[in-house]
Motif scaffolding. Sequence first.
Motif, PDB file in Angstrom:
ATOM      1  N   GLN A   1       0.834  -1.232   0.000  1.00 39.76           N
ATOM      2  CA  GLN A   1       0.000   0.000   0.000  1.00 39.76           C
ATOM      3  C   GLN A   1       0.857   1.267   0.000  1.00 39.76           C
ATOM      4  O   GLN A   1       0.637   2.172   0.801  1.00 39.76           O
ATOM      5  N   LEU A   2       1.850   1.304  -0.894  1.00 36.03           N
ATOM      6  CA  LEU A   2       2.707   2.498  -0.951  1.00 36.03           C
ATOM      7  C   LEU A   2       2.051   3.575  -1.799  1.00 36.03           C
ATOM      8  O   LEU A   2       1.306   3.277  -2.736  1.00 36.03           O
ATOM      9  N   LYS A   3       2.396   4.830  -1.477  1.00 35.47           N
ATOM     10  CA  LYS A   3       1.958   5.929  -2.331  1.00 35.47           C
ATOM     11  C   LYS A   3       3.106   6.918  -2.489  1.00 35.47           C
ATOM     12  O   LYS A   3       4.117   6.814  -1.769  1.00 35.47           O
ATOM     13  N   LYS A   4       2.928   7.870  -3.414  1.00 31.46           N
ATOM     14  CA  LYS A   4       3.993   8.848  -3.685  1.00 31.46           C
ATOM     15  C   LYS A   4       4.479   9.497  -2.388  1.00 31.46           C
ATOM     16  O   LYS A   4       3.681   9.858  -1.529  1.00 31.46           O
ATOM     17  N   GLY A   5       5.785   9.608  -2.236  1.00 32.60           N
ATOM     18  CA  GLY A   5       6.357  10.309  -1.095  1.00 32.60           C
ATOM     19  C   GLY A   5       6.596   9.432   0.132  1.00 32.60           C
ATOM     20  O   GLY A   5       7.197   9.878   1.108  1.00 32.60           O
ATOM     21  N   ASP A   6       6.139   8.167   0.095  1.00 34.03           N
ATOM     22  CA  ASP A   6       6.331   7.278   1.259  1.00 34.03           C
ATOM     23  C   ASP A   6       7.791   6.863   1.427  1.00 34.03           C
ATOM     24  O   ASP A   6       8.574   6.888   0.468  1.00 34.03           O
ATOM     25  N   SER A   7       8.105   6.411   2.643  1.00 33.45           N
ATOM     26  CA  SER A   7       9.421   5.801   2.872  1.00 33.45           C
ATOM     27  C   SER A   7       9.232   4.290   3.022  1.00 33.45           C
ATOM     28  O   SER A   7       8.284   3.827   3.659  1.00 33.45           O
ATOM     29  N   PHE A   8      10.161   3.526   2.412  1.00 36.35           N
ATOM     30  CA  PHE A   8      10.013   2.072   2.323  1.00 36.35           C
ATOM     31  C   PHE A   8      11.359   1.421   2.607  1.00 36.35           C
ATOM     32  O   PHE A   8      12.384   1.838   2.060  1.00 36.35           O
TER      33      PHE A   8
ATOM     34  N   ALA B   1       8.770  -0.623  -5.915  1.00 35.17           N
ATOM     35  CA  ALA B   1       8.474   0.273  -4.787  1.00 35.17           C
ATOM     36  C   ALA B   1       9.011   1.673  -5.059  1.00 35.17           C
ATOM     37  O   ALA B   1       8.327   2.672  -4.835  1.00 35.17           O
ATOM     38  N   SER B   2      10.230   1.765  -5.585  1.00 32.17           N
ATOM     39  CA  SER B   2      10.840   3.068  -5.823  1.00 32.17           C
ATOM     40  C   SER B   2      10.076   3.850  -6.893  1.00 32.17           C
ATOM     41  O   SER B   2       9.862   5.060  -6.776  1.00 32.17           O
ATOM     42  N   TRP B   3       9.641   3.150  -7.925  1.00 29.97           N
ATOM     43  CA  TRP B   3       8.843   3.790  -8.980  1.00 29.97           C
ATOM     44  C   TRP B   3       7.530   4.319  -8.380  1.00 29.97           C
ATOM     45  O   TRP B   3       7.067   5.402  -8.721  1.00 29.97           O
ATOM     46  N   THR B   4       6.963   3.585  -7.423  1.00 29.31           N
ATOM     47  CA  THR B   4       5.679   3.985  -6.826  1.00 29.31           C
ATOM     48  C   THR B   4       5.841   5.200  -5.914  1.00 29.31           C
ATOM     49  O   THR B   4       5.033   6.119  -5.957  1.00 29.31           O
ATOM     50  N   VAL B   5       6.884   5.215  -5.078  1.00 27.79           N
ATOM     51  CA  VAL B   5       7.017   6.341  -4.127  1.00 27.79           C
ATOM     52  C   VAL B   5       7.636   7.567  -4.800  1.00 27.79           C
ATOM     53  O   VAL B   5       7.481   8.691  -4.320  1.00 27.79           O
ATOM     54  N   GLY B   6       8.341   7.360  -5.917  1.00 25.89           N
ATOM     55  CA  GLY B   6       8.858   8.480  -6.711  1.00 25.89           C
ATOM     56  C   GLY B   6      10.030   9.211  -6.074  1.00 25.89           C
ATOM     57  O   GLY B   6      10.529   8.818  -5.006  1.00 25.89           O
ATOM     58  N   ALA B   7      10.424  10.301  -6.730  1.00 25.36           N
ATOM     59  CA  ALA B   7      11.612  11.053  -6.292  1.00 25.36           C
ATOM     60  C   ALA B   7      11.418  11.645  -4.908  1.00 25.36           C
ATOM     61  O   ALA B   7      12.376  11.831  -4.153  1.00 25.36           O
ATOM     62  N   GLU B   8      10.185  11.958  -4.560  1.00 25.27           N
ATOM     63  CA  GLU B   8       9.928  12.559  -3.247  1.00 25.27           C
ATOM     64  C   GLU B   8       9.862  11.532  -2.117  1.00 25.27           C
ATOM     65  O   GLU B   8       9.805  11.888  -0.942  1.00 25.27           O
ATOM     66  N   GLY B   9       9.874  10.261  -2.478  1.00 26.75           N
ATOM     67  CA  GLY B   9       9.856   9.195  -1.469  1.00 26.75           C
ATOM     68  C   GLY B   9      11.262   8.789  -1.079  1.00 26.75           C
ATOM     69  O   GLY B   9      12.247   9.440  -1.452  1.00 26.75           O
ATOM     70  N   LYS B  10      11.334   7.685  -0.320  1.00 29.03           N
ATOM     71  CA  LYS B  10      12.650   7.201   0.121  1.00 29.03           C
ATOM     72  C   LYS B  10      12.620   5.673   0.111  1.00 29.03           C
ATOM     73  O   LYS B  10      11.688   5.072   0.655  1.00 29.03           O
ATOM     74  N   VAL B  11      13.624   5.055  -0.520  1.00 31.32           N
ATOM     75  CA  VAL B  11      13.698   3.584  -0.522  1.00 31.32           C
ATOM     76  C   VAL B  11      15.076   3.145  -0.070  1.00 31.32           C
ATOM     77  O   VAL B  11      16.097   3.539  -0.650  1.00 31.32           O
ATOM     78  N   LEU B  12      15.095   2.322   0.977  1.00 31.91           N
ATOM     79  CA  LEU B  12      16.342   1.722   1.454  1.00 31.91           C
ATOM     80  C   LEU B  12      16.236   0.231   1.169  1.00 31.91           C
ATOM     81  O   LEU B  12      15.208  -0.385   1.465  1.00 31.91           O
ATOM     82  N   ALA B  13      17.290  -0.360   0.594  1.00 30.23           N
ATOM     83  CA  ALA B  13      17.241  -1.786   0.268  1.00 30.23           C
ATOM     84  C   ALA B  13      18.440  -2.472   0.920  1.00 30.23           C
ATOM     85  O   ALA B  13      19.589  -2.134   0.642  1.00 30.23           O
ATOM     86  N   LEU B  14      18.146  -3.429   1.805  1.00 27.38           N
ATOM     87  CA  LEU B  14      19.201  -4.094   2.578  1.00 27.38           C
ATOM     88  C   LEU B  14      19.490  -5.483   2.007  1.00 27.38           C
ATOM     89  O   LEU B  14      18.570  -6.215   1.640  1.00 27.38           O
TER      90      LEU B  14
END
Length: 274
Positions: free
Chosen positions: A94-101, A115-128
């Motif tokens: 349930q991600l939306k633009k600007g979310d952190s994931f 996920a990164s495409w969904t949250v966009g440039a204003e979001g944040k994605v960390l991948a471990l």
Amino acid sequence: MLFNKDRPLTIAYKLTDKSLASKLKWFEHLPEINLIPAEHLFNGTDDIPLLRITNKGLFLEQNGQRLFFHPNMAILRFVNIIRGDGDRFLRAVQLKKGDSFLDATMGLGVDTLIASWTVGAEGKVLALESSPLIFTLVTEGLENMKNRVFPLTTHSLKKQAWNELSQAATYIKTIHTDHLEYLKSLPDSSLDVIYFDPMFRLPRTKSSAMQPIKTWSDPNPIKKETIDQALRVAKRRVVLKERKNSPEFSELGFQTILENKYSPIDFGIITISE
Ligand SMILES: C[S@@+](CC[C@H](N)C(=O)[O-])C[C@H]1O[C@@H](n2cnc3c(N)ncnc32)[C@H](O)[C@@H]1O
């Protein structure tokens, strides 16, 4: 299975062109990997993995298996989403633009890209990712997606997918770490959604198309302590992808299951706030 946190792994490498020597920098900070030039080996490289460093990316090979970053699956999923067919992962997180994931199990980076495409440039994605080899192959692949040319296609949605996903790849921050250790370092309620897609559920068949990733990945199951940490750090939800009817769901506290009767995989969800 080659992954062992406590034992350095020796890998031979071959450069297809001398100018690619700078790519060795990807391994400089990985004490878990001992990299030696393939020409220093006397009896071929069958006993140890071979890393081919090419201008199309990094390719890890051993005993007929080949592991490399390939965004094809993300492209197919993108096309389905744009066509309106939906995506089970996106329904679960349930991600939306600007979310952190936080993707706690990056693997080949398919879910992370979506996920990164969904949250966009204003979001944040960390991948471990705890496996040093998978971390390196996928980090290099994501970082260089923008510089690589997608194979010629007349399929306009696939072209759009390549362009938008290579942009999305630039927003992802990959981190080589164990997810429990990393979660412990994060403040309470600091990220919207945390996601786990562990290796543990994958069957142990030799013929599986997943064999290369199984060979070089971290096979350990998710600990209850890890989910407790994720529940402390997440603001909205924690999601677990697992085999249908897996006891892991209830053992780790996932009571809500997003099911699909046609799929062997389900998503467990713990909602913290809507
Ligand atoms: C099934 S794959 C994930 C696939 C991924 N969702 C995708 O879309 O490509 C699981 C990955 O999690 C990694 N992993 C397992 N345990 C981990 C841990 N404790 N910390 C970080 N990564 C871990 C494995 O090495 C493996 O690469």
